[in-house]
Design a protein around this motif. Structure first.
Motif, PDB file in Angstrom:
ATOM      1  N   PRO A   1       0.833  -1.211   0.000  1.00 29.83           N
ATOM      2  CA  PRO A   1       0.000   0.000   0.000  1.00 29.83           C
ATOM      3  C   PRO A   1       0.861   1.252   0.000  1.00 29.83           C
ATOM      4  CG  PRO A   1      -0.880  -1.612   1.538  1.00 29.83           C
ATOM      5  CD  PRO A   1       0.442  -2.164   1.059  1.00 29.83           C
ATOM      6  N   THR A   2       0.543   2.162  -0.889  1.00 24.30           N
ATOM      7  CA  THR A   2       1.344   3.377  -1.029  1.00 24.30           C
ATOM      8  C   THR A   2       0.497   4.485  -1.634  1.00 24.30           C
ATOM      9  OG1 THR A   2       3.289   4.341  -2.111  1.00 24.30           O
ATOM     10  CG2 THR A   2       2.126   2.600  -3.298  1.00 24.30           C
ATOM     11  N   THR A   3       0.891   5.699  -1.372  1.00 27.20           N
ATOM     12  CA  THR A   3       0.220   6.846  -2.000  1.00 27.20           C
ATOM     13  C   THR A   3       0.910   7.231  -3.301  1.00 27.20           C
ATOM     14  OG1 THR A   3       1.587   8.364  -0.689  1.00 27.20           O
ATOM     15  CG2 THR A   3      -0.578   7.751   0.214  1.00 27.20           C
ATOM     16  N   ASN A   4       2.007   6.552  -3.619  1.00 18.62           N
ATOM     17  CA  ASN A   4       2.744   6.834  -4.852  1.00 18.62           C
ATOM     18  C   ASN A   4       2.091   6.141  -6.049  1.00 18.62           C
ATOM     19  OD1 ASN A   4       4.685   8.317  -3.430  1.00 18.62           O
ATOM     20  ND2 ASN A   4       5.845   6.449  -2.965  1.00 18.62           N
ATOM     21  N   GLU A   5       2.415   6.628  -7.215  1.00 17.52           N
ATOM     22  CA  GLU A   5       1.899   6.024  -8.442  1.00 17.52           C
ATOM     23  C   GLU A   5       2.496   4.643  -8.650  1.00 17.52           C
ATOM     24  OE1 GLU A   5       3.352   7.183 -12.563  1.00 17.52           O
ATOM     25  OE2 GLU A   5       1.405   8.190 -12.516  1.00 17.52           O
TER      26      GLU A   5
END
Length: 202
Positions: A11-15
């Motif tokens: 899970p990440t907020t990056n593309e």
């Protein structure tokens, strides 16, 4: 049919970049004017091109992207006209057996077929290119077709569907798994005609 997969992604907020690739096979046929006709006569000739002896159904593995034929060859596919007497179709990757008709061209109501002497394999993500030269006999007025295999190339996008001049998009919100059909009906879409009357959403 485009498929891509990302593995070992946390899970990440990056593309997250996913490389998609075409999982079906493309067929591209060019009809070329041969001898016995003027350019004007050639343009007036009614032409239809079919891909023959192909299985139109398949099974698709979402985990691996693998496409496998599901059934037996039972139908022909009418190819979509492009510009300059070129025609395009998308088929399930498969092998067409030797002795079977591969491409059929109907000219002014009469069908002409090209039969394979060796088996041919449609490869996923590739374009299979053919040129069919149409000659007209000066004595009988009959058409004589010659077939050439132009080889396999990288995928080429369909110029009609990618021009965006004939396309509309509708977003369907399906909040519950297994309820897509109900969600489509709730949006008032019952047929292709209904779809075309809705305001486009891009």
């Amino acid at each position: 049919l485009l498929w891509g997969k990302a593995v070992n992604v946390h899970p990440t907020t990056n593309e997250i970049v996913i490389d998609y690739r075409h999982q079906l096979a493309g067929v591209f046929v060019t009809l070329a004017k041969g001898d016995g006709m003027t350019d004007t006569e050639w343009e007036k000739v009614d032409k239809t091109v079919l891909v023959e002896n192909t299985v139109r159904s398949c099974k698709f593995n979402l985990q691996t992207g693998e496409v496998t034929v599901d059934g037996t060859p039972d139908r022909s596919i009418q190819m979509l006209p492009q510009s300059d007497n070129r025609y395009r179709a998308v088929v399930v990757p498969q092998i067409v057996a030797a002795g079977k008709s591969l491409i059929s061209v109907t000219i002014d109501g009469k069908a002409y077929s090209h039969t394979l002497t060796e088996a041919m394999k449609y490869q996923a993500g590739k374009m299979h290119n053919f040129t069919i030269t149409v000659n007209k006999s000066a004595t009988t007025g009959d058409y004589v077709l010659s077939f050439s295999d132009d080889g396999i190339s990288d995928w080429v996008n369909d110029e009609t569907s990618h021009s965006f001049s004939q396309n509309q998009y509708v977003i369907i919100h399906c909040l519950e798994p297994g309820k897509l059909k109900e969600s489509i009906a709730a949006a008032g879409i019952q047929s292709a005609a209904d779809y075309m009357t809705l305001p486009p959403t891009r």
